[in-house]
Write a protein that holds these residues in place. Structure first.
Motif, PDB file in Angstrom:
ATOM      1  N   MET A  31       0.831  -1.213   0.000  1.00 41.67           N
ATOM      2  CA  MET A  31       0.000   0.000   0.000  1.00 41.67           C
ATOM      3  C   MET A  31       0.862   1.258   0.000  1.00 41.67           C
ATOM      4  SD  MET A  31      -3.010  -1.035  -0.327  1.00 41.67           S
ATOM      5  CE  MET A  31      -3.900   0.470  -0.117  1.00 41.67           C
ATOM      6  N   ALA A  32       1.948   1.249   0.778  1.00 39.39           N
ATOM      7  CA  ALA A  32       2.855   2.395   0.805  1.00 39.39           C
ATOM      8  C   ALA A  32       3.498   2.603  -0.565  1.00 39.39           C
ATOM      9  CB  ALA A  32       3.923   2.200   1.878  1.00 39.39           C
ATOM     10  N   ALA A  33       3.946   1.525  -1.184  1.00 42.99           N
ATOM     11  CA  ALA A  33       4.557   1.619  -2.514  1.00 42.99           C
ATOM     12  C   ALA A  33       3.540   2.105  -3.546  1.00 42.99           C
ATOM     13  CB  ALA A  33       5.138   0.272  -2.921  1.00 42.99           C
ATOM     14  N   ALA A  34       2.309   1.628  -3.448  1.00 40.37           N
ATOM     15  CA  ALA A  34       1.265   2.047  -4.390  1.00 40.37           C
ATOM     16  C   ALA A  34       0.976   3.535  -4.255  1.00 40.37           C
ATOM     17  CB  ALA A  34       0.000   1.232  -4.168  1.00 40.37           C
ATOM     18  N   ILE A  35       0.971   4.034  -3.032  1.00 38.17           N
ATOM     19  CA  ILE A  35       0.736   5.468  -2.809  1.00 38.17           C
ATOM     20  C   ILE A  35       1.876   6.287  -3.404  1.00 38.17           C
ATOM     21  CG2 ILE A  35       0.621   7.249  -1.020  1.00 38.17           C
ATOM     22  CD1 ILE A  35      -1.006   5.174   0.648  1.00 38.17           C
ATOM     23  N   VAL A  36       3.121   5.835  -3.202  1.00 38.44           N
ATOM     24  CA  VAL A  36       4.281   6.539  -3.766  1.00 38.44           C
ATOM     25  C   VAL A  36       4.201   6.545  -5.293  1.00 38.44           C
ATOM     26  CG1 VAL A  36       6.787   6.423  -4.060  1.00 38.44           C
ATOM     27  CG2 VAL A  36       5.784   6.153  -1.786  1.00 38.44           C
ATOM     28  N   GLY A  45       2.337  13.451 -14.538  1.00 42.50           N
ATOM     29  CA  GLY A  45       1.197  13.526 -15.439  1.00 42.50           C
ATOM     30  C   GLY A  45       1.068  12.338 -16.368  1.00 42.50           C
ATOM     31  N   ALA A  46       1.311  11.151 -15.858  1.00 39.79           N
ATOM     32  CA  ALA A  46       1.258   9.945 -16.690  1.00 39.79           C
ATOM     33  C   ALA A  46      -0.147   9.352 -16.780  1.00 39.79           C
ATOM     34  CB  ALA A  46       2.230   8.903 -16.148  1.00 39.79           C
ATOM     35  N   SER A  47      -1.135  10.018 -16.238  1.00 38.58           N
ATOM     36  CA  SER A  47      -2.547   9.601 -16.337  1.00 38.58           C
ATOM     37  C   SER A  47      -2.806   8.183 -15.841  1.00 38.58           C
ATOM     38  CB  SER A  47      -3.036   9.731 -17.780  1.00 38.58           C
ATOM     39  OG  SER A  47      -2.882  11.043 -18.238  1.00 38.58           O
ATOM     40  N   GLY A  48      -2.121   7.764 -14.799  1.00 33.81           N
ATOM     41  CA  GLY A  48      -2.372   6.460 -14.207  1.00 33.81           C
ATOM     42  C   GLY A  48      -1.631   5.305 -14.856  1.00 33.81           C
ATOM     43  N   ILE A  49      -0.781   5.578 -15.819  1.00 32.91           N
ATOM     44  CA  ILE A  49      -0.067   4.502 -16.508  1.00 32.91           C
ATOM     45  C   ILE A  49       0.923   3.809 -15.576  1.00 32.91           C
ATOM     46  CG2 ILE A  49       1.571   3.986 -18.364  1.00 32.91           C
ATOM     47  CD1 ILE A  49       0.165   6.178 -19.990  1.00 32.91           C
ATOM     48  N   LEU A  50       1.697   4.579 -14.824  1.00 35.85           N
ATOM     49  CA  LEU A  50       2.665   3.974 -13.891  1.00 35.85           C
ATOM     50  C   LEU A  50       1.961   3.150 -12.821  1.00 35.85           C
ATOM     51  CD1 LEU A  50       5.327   6.757 -13.259  1.00 35.85           C
ATOM     52  CD2 LEU A  50       5.560   4.680 -14.605  1.00 35.85           C
ATOM     53  N   TYR A  54       2.305  -0.824 -12.121  1.00 39.27           N
ATOM     54  CA  TYR A  54       2.650  -1.345 -10.790  1.00 39.27           C
ATOM     55  C   TYR A  54       1.596  -2.349 -10.327  1.00 39.27           C
ATOM     56  CZ  TYR A  54       3.527  -1.734  -5.850  1.00 39.27           C
ATOM     57  OH  TYR A  54       3.759  -2.240  -4.598  1.00 39.27           O
ATOM     58  N   PHE A  55       0.340  -1.996 -10.517  1.00 41.04           N
ATOM     59  CA  PHE A  55      -0.754  -2.890 -10.122  1.00 41.04           C
ATOM     60  C   PHE A  55      -0.643  -4.234 -10.833  1.00 41.04           C
ATOM     61  CE2 PHE A  55      -4.970  -4.651 -10.933  1.00 41.04           C
ATOM     62  CZ  PHE A  55      -5.423  -4.813  -9.639  1.00 41.04           C
ATOM     63  N   LEU A  56      -0.402  -4.206 -12.126  1.00 40.39           N
ATOM     64  CA  LEU A  56      -0.261  -5.448 -12.882  1.00 40.39           C
ATOM     65  C   LEU A  56       0.962  -6.246 -12.437  1.00 40.39           C
ATOM     66  CD1 LEU A  56      -1.228  -4.332 -16.487  1.00 40.39           C
ATOM     67  CD2 LEU A  56      -2.553  -5.772 -14.928  1.00 40.39           C
ATOM     68  N   THR A  62       0.421 -10.988  -5.208  1.00 44.04           N
ATOM     69  CA  THR A  62      -0.581 -10.744  -4.171  1.00 44.04           C
ATOM     70  C   THR A  62      -1.591 -11.888  -4.106  1.00 44.04           C
ATOM     71  OG1 THR A  62      -0.332  -8.352  -4.484  1.00 44.04           O
ATOM     72  CG2 THR A  62      -2.319  -9.105  -3.355  1.00 44.04           C
ATOM     73  N   ILE A  63      -2.032 -12.361  -5.240  1.00 46.45           N
ATOM     74  CA  ILE A  63      -2.965 -13.488  -5.269  1.00 46.45           C
ATOM     75  C   ILE A  63      -2.282 -14.740  -4.723  1.00 46.45           C
ATOM     76  CG2 ILE A  63      -4.322 -15.013  -6.756  1.00 46.45           C
ATOM     77  CD1 ILE A  63      -4.813 -12.546  -8.546  1.00 46.45           C
TER      78      ILE A  63
END
Length: 117
Positions: A31-36, A45-50, A54-56, A62-63
């Motif tokens: 969660m900390a890494a995701a926030i960073v 301004g990468a519009s959520g691409i990074l 990271y999520f992928l 995680t699963i």
């Protein structure tokens, strides 16, 4: 930090058992890494691409960790899908993930708490 890297080293290892500490420390650090990553993403301004990348990247580990955590309880990894049940499924899965594992060896392996001690 080793809790985070150990989970990533077992990238797609769905066998064995995982302690509560391993699961929740990974959850916290993830969660900390995701926030960073989200902050960096918005600053450049990468519009959520990074954040999406990271999520992928951490989705499979995680699963796999959640399945190993369920194995520590003596439950099949298929219990992961209980979280899809509307209203109560997510709460039920959260309770399962917070429950102490079986102290004795089970069909998924020895007690990870005893192995690390």
């Amino acid at each position: 930090m080793h809790h985070y890297t150990d989970v990533l080293k077992k990238y797609a290892d769905f066998s064995g058992r995982a302690r509560r500490q391993e699961f929740w420390m990974f959850f916290l650090l993830n969660m900390a890494a995701a926030i960073v990553v989200l902050i960096i993403d918005s600053v450049i301004g990468a519009s959520g691409i990074l954040y999406g990348l990271y999520f992928l990247a951490v989705l499979v580990p995680t699963i796999a960790l959640t399945v190993r955590r369920l194995h520590d309880l003596g439950k099949s990894g298929w219990w992961y899908f209980i979280g899809l049940v509307p209203l109560v499924g997510g709460i039920w899965l959260l309770v399962l993930l917070a429950t102490e594992g079986q102290p004795q060896p089970n069909q998924y392996g020895p007690n990870p708490k005893a192995v690390q001690a």
